[in-house]
Scaffold this motif. Structure first.
Motif, PDB file in Angstrom:
ATOM      1  N   UNK A  62      21.424  45.352 -22.088  1.00 34.30           N
ATOM      2  CA  UNK A  62      21.161  43.928 -21.892  1.00 34.30           C
ATOM      3  C   UNK A  62      20.412  43.635 -20.584  1.00 34.30           C
ATOM      4  N   UNK A  63      19.815  42.464 -20.513  1.00 34.67           N
ATOM      5  CA  UNK A  63      19.132  42.035 -19.292  1.00 34.67           C
ATOM      6  C   UNK A  63      20.091  42.025 -18.109  1.00 34.67           C
ATOM      7  N   UNK A  64      21.353  41.747 -18.381  1.00 29.39           N
ATOM      8  CA  UNK A  64      22.370  41.753 -17.334  1.00 29.39           C
ATOM      9  C   UNK A  64      22.432  43.093 -16.608  1.00 29.39           C
ATOM     10  N   UNK A  65      22.225  44.189 -17.339  1.00 26.96           N
ATOM     11  CA  UNK A  65      22.333  45.516 -16.738  1.00 26.96           C
ATOM     12  C   UNK A  65      21.229  45.805 -15.738  1.00 26.96           C
ATOM     13  N   UNK A  66      20.215  44.954 -15.709  1.00 22.23           N
ATOM     14  CA  UNK A  66      19.160  45.050 -14.701  1.00 22.23           C
ATOM     15  C   UNK A  66      19.289  43.939 -13.668  1.00 22.23           C
ATOM     16  N   UNK A  67      19.534  42.711 -14.127  1.00 19.22           N
ATOM     17  CA  UNK A  67      19.455  41.541 -13.250  1.00 19.22           C
ATOM     18  C   UNK A  67      20.796  41.104 -12.683  1.00 19.22           C
ATOM     19  N   UNK A  68      21.893  41.632 -13.194  1.00 21.59           N
ATOM     20  CA  UNK A  68      23.196  41.252 -12.680  1.00 21.59           C
ATOM     21  C   UNK A  68      23.457  41.828 -11.299  1.00 21.59           C
ATOM     22  N   UNK A  69      24.391  41.210 -10.600  1.00 24.87           N
ATOM     23  CA  UNK A  69      24.775  41.702  -9.276  1.00 24.87           C
ATOM     24  C   UNK A  69      25.353  43.115  -9.388  1.00 24.87           C
ATOM     25  N   UNK A  70      24.931  43.964  -8.473  1.00 29.96           N
ATOM     26  CA  UNK A  70      25.441  45.341  -8.378  1.00 29.96           C
ATOM     27  C   UNK A  70      25.133  46.186  -9.621  1.00 29.96           C
ATOM     28  N   UNK A  71      24.126  45.786 -10.391  1.00 33.68           N
ATOM     29  CA  UNK A  71      23.696  46.591 -11.532  1.00 33.68           C
ATOM     30  C   UNK A  71      22.496  47.435 -11.100  1.00 33.68           C
ATOM     31  N   UNK A  72      22.555  48.729 -11.353  1.00 30.69           N
ATOM     32  CA  UNK A  72      21.451  49.575 -10.879  1.00 30.69           C
ATOM     33  C   UNK A  72      21.019  50.655 -11.865  1.00 30.69           C
ATOM     34  N   UNK A  73      21.581  50.667 -13.087  1.00 30.81           N
ATOM     35  CA  UNK A  73      21.096  51.586 -14.114  1.00 30.81           C
ATOM     36  C   UNK A  73      20.996  50.843 -15.439  1.00 30.81           C
ATOM     37  N   UNK A  74      20.053  51.267 -16.260  1.00 30.90           N
ATOM     38  CA  UNK A  74      19.866  50.647 -17.572  1.00 30.90           C
ATOM     39  C   UNK A  74      19.150  51.632 -18.479  1.00 30.90           C
ATOM     40  N   UNK A  75      19.095  51.308 -19.763  1.00 28.28           N
ATOM     41  CA  UNK A  75      18.259  52.053 -20.706  1.00 28.28           C
ATOM     42  C   UNK A  75      17.120  51.134 -21.131  1.00 28.28           C
ATOM     43  N   UNK A  76      16.279  51.613 -22.034  1.00 22.10           N
ATOM     44  CA  UNK A  76      15.015  50.921 -22.314  1.00 22.10           C
ATOM     45  C   UNK A  76      15.194  49.463 -22.726  1.00 22.10           C
ATOM     46  N   UNK A  77      16.193  49.169 -23.545  1.00 25.05           N
ATOM     47  CA  UNK A  77      16.387  47.796 -23.998  1.00 25.05           C
ATOM     48  C   UNK A  77      16.705  46.870 -22.828  1.00 25.05           C
ATOM     49  N   UNK A  78      17.491  47.363 -21.859  1.00 22.63           N
ATOM     50  CA  UNK A  78      17.791  46.563 -20.680  1.00 22.63           C
ATOM     51  C   UNK A  78      16.552  46.300 -19.846  1.00 22.63           C
ATOM     52  N   UNK A  79      15.741  47.333 -19.631  1.00 23.07           N
ATOM     53  CA  UNK A  79      14.484  47.168 -18.904  1.00 23.07           C
ATOM     54  C   UNK A  79      13.625  46.084 -19.572  1.00 23.07           C
ATOM     55  N   UNK A  80      13.439  46.232 -20.885  1.00 24.59           N
ATOM     56  CA  UNK A  80      12.517  45.357 -21.609  1.00 24.59           C
ATOM     57  C   UNK A  80      13.027  43.925 -21.661  1.00 24.59           C
ATOM     58  N   UNK A  81      14.327  43.748 -21.860  1.00 26.05           N
ATOM     59  CA  UNK A  81      14.866  42.387 -21.901  1.00 26.05           C
ATOM     60  C   UNK A  81      14.775  41.720 -20.529  1.00 26.05           C
ATOM     61  N   UNK A  82      15.054  42.454 -19.478  1.00 20.11           N
ATOM     62  CA  UNK A  82      14.970  41.877 -18.132  1.00 20.11           C
ATOM     63  C   UNK A  82      13.536  41.487 -17.802  1.00 20.11           C
ATOM     64  N   UNK A  83      12.584  42.359 -18.117  1.00 20.32           N
ATOM     65  CA  UNK A  83      11.178  42.052 -17.861  1.00 20.32           C
ATOM     66  C   UNK A  83      10.762  40.803 -18.623  1.00 20.32           C
ATOM     67  N   UNK A  84      11.119  40.736 -19.905  1.00 16.07           N
ATOM     68  CA  UNK A  84      10.741  39.582 -20.722  1.00 16.07           C
ATOM     69  C   UNK A  84      11.397  38.301 -20.217  1.00 16.07           C
ATOM     70  N   UNK A 118      14.621  35.425 -28.036  1.00 11.84           N
ATOM     71  CA  UNK A 118      15.918  35.078 -27.460  1.00 11.84           C
ATOM     72  C   UNK A 118      16.573  36.402 -27.097  1.00 11.84           C
ATOM     73  N   UNK A 119      16.713  36.673 -25.810  1.00  7.95           N
ATOM     74  CA  UNK A 119      16.852  38.043 -25.320  1.00  7.95           C
ATOM     75  C   UNK A 119      18.285  38.521 -25.119  1.00  7.95           C
ATOM     76  N   UNK A 120      19.243  37.838 -25.728  1.00  6.67           N
ATOM     77  CA  UNK A 120      20.655  38.183 -25.512  1.00  6.67           C
ATOM     78  C   UNK A 120      21.256  38.619 -26.844  1.00  6.67           C
ATOM     79  N   UNK A 121      21.537  39.895 -26.962  1.00  7.76           N
ATOM     80  CA  UNK A 121      21.902  40.456 -28.267  1.00  7.76           C
ATOM     81  C   UNK A 121      23.343  40.916 -28.363  1.00  7.76           C
ATOM     82  N   UNK A 122      24.133  40.716 -27.322  1.00  7.95           N
ATOM     83  CA  UNK A 122      25.495  41.240 -27.355  1.00  7.95           C
ATOM     84  C   UNK A 122      26.421  40.270 -28.086  1.00  7.95           C
TER      85      UNK A 122
END
Length: 348
Positions: free
Chosen positions: A235-257, A135-139
């Motif tokens: 969070x996955x939002x930091x990759x997949x959200x509108x106008x989001x273009x930077x993330x750290x490793x957890x964001x990458x991994x959650x979005x991919x998953x 369950x990929x939402x940790x905030x």
């Protein structure tokens, strides 16, 4: 000659009808949510929402996102008592994940005295952390997460209530993942071929790596102290959200998953490489053919390529690596144990 001409026109008309019918059928399949969730149960949609097959992918909104998140392990098929008695950490973590997959952020249970660590909430906190592997939402901020000795000689009462900071951001992330899979539908009936599933996962890997760049904030963990998990790009939002273009490793991994799970690929989020100063996150995939799990690290593959937004160059040094062959990723022991436990249980 006249009969020949009429016959030719009739054949032409029939062919045109067939072509139009096939085109309409293809459109329906490409936009049917059941085909996008073919490897797992198809969650119910929000009541009153229009069916996605009447819209283009770009027209999809959060109202079209299925109510429940993907359940690649089919964990929602399990049955529990209203307040189950749980004896081990694995059972407790599985129960936490089961509730979250149903969208329940508040639940109760009874713990064995051994599991409660002398009436401590440690086991509950660990259960929620381990549940985040799927369950990929940790905030969230823990609220009323506690155990209580209520006089029962055999067990301790436990309660968890999670309050999320910005659930609308998580829903936007789910929309981004849902759109991707609707635009790139997996095979009807789910993946059964290793190479086909791997190729689909590669495209997700490339999409995430090309959409965002690694934020320098990730190199200085002290900057992350006190921030919400959206502000520190976890969070996955930091990759997949509108106008989001930077993330750290957890964001990458959650979005991919998240995209993988919407496509029916059994992909988990993993935390590891922990020191006093830093940690890392990546993914583990359990292939559809039952072969050994593999590691995917989109973050490091992105860093090894020319990393700018919209790039087309992506590295594959950390894509589909057998877990046993990689010494650079040391997963958190508890999380790795839970992922192994829950997959062994799912495979029977």
């Amino acid at each position: 000659m006249e009969r020949t001409q009429i016959g030719g026109n009739r054949i032409l008309i029939i062919l045109l009808i067939l072509i139009i019918s096939m085109s309409l059928s293809a459109c329906a399949v490409g936009n049917d949510p059941e085909n996008s969730f073919s490897a797992s149960d198809v969650p119910d949609k929000h009541p009153g929402s229009d069916s996605a097959d009447t819209q283009t992918v770009t027209d999809l909104t959060v109202e079209d996102v299925p109510t429940l998140v993907p359940d690649v392990l089919k964990l929602r098929e399990k049955k529990y008592e209203d307040i189950p008695f749980l004896e081990t950490q694995e059972q407790l973590s599985e129960y936490a994940l089961w509730n979250l997959l149903y969208g329940r952020t508040e639940f109760e249970c009874r713990l064995s005295w051994v599991l409660s660590y002398n009436v401590s909430s440690v086991a509950l906190e660990r259960a929620c952390e381990e549940a985040m592997s799927y369950y990929l939402f940790s905030s969230y901020k823990g609220w009323d997460m506690y155990t209580e000795d209520d006089g029962n000689p055999d067990s301790v009462y436990g309660k968890v209530k999670l309050v999320y900071d910005a659930p609308e951001f998580d829903l936007e992330a789910r929309l981004g993942a849902f759109r991707y899979v609707m635009k790139n539908p997996p095979p009807e009936g789910g993946f059964s071929d290793y190479d086909e599933e791997r190729e689909y996962a590669r495209k997700i890997h490339d999409y995430v790596a090309c959409k965002v760049t690694y934020d320098p904030m990730g190199y200085d963990p002290e900057l992350l102290i006190g921030m919400t998990r959206y502000d520190d790009l976890q969070e996955a939002y930091n990759v997949l959200g509108e106008n989001q273009n930077t993330a750290v490793c957890a964001g990458y991994a959650r979005a991919f998953a998240l995209i993988c799970q919407y496509a029916g690929i059994n992909c988990a989020w993993v935390l590891g490489n922990e020191t006093e100063e830093s940690s890392h996150a990546w993914n583990v995939i359990y292939p559809c053919d039952g072969s050994e799990p593999v590691l995917v690290d989109v973050t490091w593959d992105d860093g090894l390529s020319f990393d700018i937004v919209g790039q087309t160059d992506v590295d594959y040094s950390y894509f589909y690596i057998p877990l046993s062959s990689d010494d650079e990723h040391e997963a958190d022991e508890n999380m790795a144990g839970f992922i192994q436990y829950i997959n062994e249980a799912a495979r029977g």
